[in-house]
Each structure stands twice: as structure tokens, then as C-alpha cells.
Scaffold this motif. Structure first.
Motif, PDB file in Angstrom:
ATOM      1  N   LEU A  56       0.863  -1.232   0.081  1.00 45.34           N
ATOM      2  CA  LEU A  56       0.091   0.044   0.087  1.00 45.34           C
ATOM      3  C   LEU A  56       0.815   1.353   0.085  1.00 45.34           C
ATOM      4  CD1 LEU A  56      -2.655  -1.080   2.625  1.00 45.34           C
ATOM      5  CD2 LEU A  56      -2.935  -0.997   0.222  1.00 45.34           C
ATOM      6  N   PRO A  57       0.273   2.329  -0.327  1.00 45.70           N
ATOM      7  CA  PRO A  57       1.193   3.605  -0.526  1.00 45.70           C
ATOM      8  C   PRO A  57       1.025   4.287   0.807  1.00 45.70           C
ATOM      9  CG  PRO A  57      -1.106   3.913  -1.643  1.00 45.70           C
ATOM     10  CD  PRO A  57      -0.904   2.672  -1.251  1.00 45.70           C
ATOM     11  N   LEU A  58       1.925   3.801   1.824  1.00 44.57           N
ATOM     12  CA  LEU A  58       1.467   4.322   3.142  1.00 44.57           C
ATOM     13  C   LEU A  58       3.195   5.162   3.604  1.00 44.57           C
ATOM     14  CD1 LEU A  58       0.860   0.961   5.081  1.00 44.57           C
ATOM     15  CD2 LEU A  58      -0.691   2.899   4.039  1.00 44.57           C
ATOM     16  N   SER A  59       3.108   5.955   4.315  1.00 46.85           N
ATOM     17  CA  SER A  59       3.951   6.844   4.755  1.00 46.85           C
ATOM     18  C   SER A  59       5.091   5.756   5.511  1.00 46.85           C
ATOM     19  CB  SER A  59       3.909   7.946   5.559  1.00 46.85           C
ATOM     20  OG  SER A  59       3.066   7.696   6.790  1.00 46.85           O
ATOM     21  N   ALA A  60       6.034   6.236   5.596  1.00 50.48           N
ATOM     22  CA  ALA A  60       7.090   5.257   6.656  1.00 50.48           C
ATOM     23  C   ALA A  60       6.585   5.122   8.026  1.00 50.48           C
ATOM     24  CB  ALA A  60       8.451   5.860   6.439  1.00 50.48           C
ATOM     25  N   SER A  61       6.158   6.273   8.386  1.00 53.18           N
ATOM     26  CA  SER A  61       5.388   6.081   9.939  1.00 53.18           C
ATOM     27  C   SER A  61       4.372   5.375   9.999  1.00 53.18           C
ATOM     28  CB  SER A  61       5.207   7.697  10.538  1.00 53.18           C
ATOM     29  OG  SER A  61       4.256   8.389   9.566  1.00 53.18           O
ATOM     30  N   GLU A  62       3.469   5.551   8.992  1.00 49.45           N
ATOM     31  CA  GLU A  62       2.534   4.468   9.062  1.00 49.45           C
ATOM     32  C   GLU A  62       2.892   3.034   8.930  1.00 49.45           C
ATOM     33  OE1 GLU A  62      -1.193   7.171   6.893  1.00 49.45           O
ATOM     34  OE2 GLU A  62       0.505   6.312   5.577  1.00 49.45           O
ATOM     35  N   ARG A  63       3.647   2.674   8.086  1.00 44.80           N
ATOM     36  CA  ARG A  63       4.253   1.433   7.841  1.00 44.80           C
ATOM     37  C   ARG A  63       4.953   0.966   9.153  1.00 44.80           C
ATOM     38  NH1 ARG A  63       6.963   2.304   3.222  1.00 44.80           N
ATOM     39  NH2 ARG A  63       4.898   1.696   1.884  1.00 44.80           N
ATOM     40  N   GLY A  64       5.670   1.723   9.871  1.00 51.13           N
ATOM     41  CA  GLY A  64       6.377   1.495  10.976  1.00 51.13           C
ATOM     42  C   GLY A  64       5.220   0.894  12.018  1.00 51.13           C
ATOM     43  N   PHE A  65       4.321   2.038  12.047  1.00 53.34           N
ATOM     44  CA  PHE A  65       3.288   1.794  13.212  1.00 53.34           C
ATOM     45  C   PHE A  65       2.753   0.445  13.364  1.00 53.34           C
ATOM     46  CE2 PHE A  65      -1.395   2.213  13.771  1.00 53.34           C
ATOM     47  CZ  PHE A  65      -1.495   2.463  15.245  1.00 53.34           C
ATOM     48  N   LEU A  66       2.253   0.347  11.988  1.00 54.20           N
ATOM     49  CA  LEU A  66       1.517  -1.022  11.852  1.00 54.20           C
ATOM     50  C   LEU A  66       2.422  -2.292  11.914  1.00 54.20           C
ATOM     51  CD1 LEU A  66      -0.356   0.047   8.445  1.00 54.20           C
ATOM     52  CD2 LEU A  66      -1.252  -0.249  10.952  1.00 54.20           C
ATOM     53  N   LEU A  67       3.614  -2.166  11.423  1.00 58.24           N
ATOM     54  CA  LEU A  67       4.433  -3.319  11.659  1.00 58.24           C
ATOM     55  C   LEU A  67       4.664  -3.486  13.181  1.00 58.24           C
ATOM     56  CD1 LEU A  67       6.832  -2.837   8.615  1.00 58.24           C
ATOM     57  CD2 LEU A  67       4.995  -4.725   8.991  1.00 58.24           C
ATOM     58  N   MET A  68       5.052  -2.429  13.908  1.00 60.33           N
ATOM     59  CA  MET A  68       5.242  -2.352  15.090  1.00 60.33           C
ATOM     60  C   MET A  68       4.253  -3.072  15.966  1.00 60.33           C
ATOM     61  SD  MET A  68       5.949   0.672  17.841  1.00 60.33           S
ATOM     62  CE  MET A  68       4.253   1.451  17.633  1.00 60.33           C
ATOM     63  N   GLY A  69       2.885  -2.702  15.600  1.00 66.04           N
ATOM     64  CA  GLY A  69       1.747  -3.388  16.374  1.00 66.04           C
ATOM     65  C   GLY A  69       1.604  -4.694  16.233  1.00 66.04           C
TER      66      GLY A  69
END
Length: 121
Positions: A47-60
């Protein structure tokens, strides 16, 4: 002194890895969460996510794995204390399970917010 600290960090890493391996071998739910995390990681990078969105989701997703490890620890301690059916033992196990579920719901809310944000953008 520095070498002693390095050895201590190394030993802690070994113990932590042994814990992960134990949970993986004894709890089918960890395998299920790993598969879910792999699928969601693919989605997070597709998905076209920002680095912070991607990091947030992976961290979760990783936090859900940690909650599963803690739940297993609670179950092992309760089972080690005794095999008699006790209300407190059931409550402790149920609360550990609830912690995993609540953590997973939190990650689900995060995914929902990101997906809704993509749709509205």
C-alpha cells in the motif's frame, strides 16, 4: 568491564530467543499470529503508506507477538503452581488471553484508521 556487559547482553538475547522458540513450539496461536503478521507486512509494503504509518502497523504486529509470549508465560506459571481447578488460575489465564485480544484489537484499529485515511485521500 565492557566485555562483561557484552557477554550479559548476549546471554539475555539467547534466553529471549529460547523463550520465543518455546512459545513457537508449544502455542499454535503464535504461528497464527506470525502468518497474520507476514500477510499484513506484505500489505503494509504494497500500500502507498508513509514510513511512519508502515512502521506503526509493523510495530503493532510485533507487540501482538510480545503479548502472546507474555500470555504463555502466565499460563506456564499458573500451570506450574498446580493443576487443581481454581477460580484465580482461570482468571489469570483469561486475563492473559484478553491482553492478547485487546492488543490485537488495538492493531486492528490502527489498520482501520490507515485504510480509511487511504480511501478518503
Amino acid at each position: 568491564m565492557l566485555m562483561q556487559q557484552i557477554r550479559r547482553v548476549r546471554q539475555r538475547a539467547i534466553w529471549s530467543w529460547e523463550g520465543v522458540v518455546h512459545v513457537y513450539r508449544t502455542e499454535g496461536s503464535l504461528s497464527q499470529w506470525l502468518v497474520a503478521n507476514a500477510a499484513f507486512a506484505v500489505l503494509a509494503f504494497a500500500l502507498p503508506l508513509s514510513a511512519s504509518e508502515r512502521g506503526f502497523l509493523l510495530m503493532g504486529g510485533i507487540i501482538v507477538l510480545a503479548a502472546e509470549c507474555m500470555n504463555t508465560a502466565i499460563e506456564r506459571v499458573v500451570d506450574d503452581i498446580g493443576t487443581d481447578r481454581r477460580a484465580a488460575a482461570k482468571q489469570a489465564k483469561d486475563c492473559g488471553s484478553a491482553a492478547v485480544a485487546v492488543t490485537a484489537m488495538g492493531v486492528g484499529v490502527g489498520w482501520l484508521c490507515v485504510i480509511v485515511g487511504l480511501i478518503w485521500a
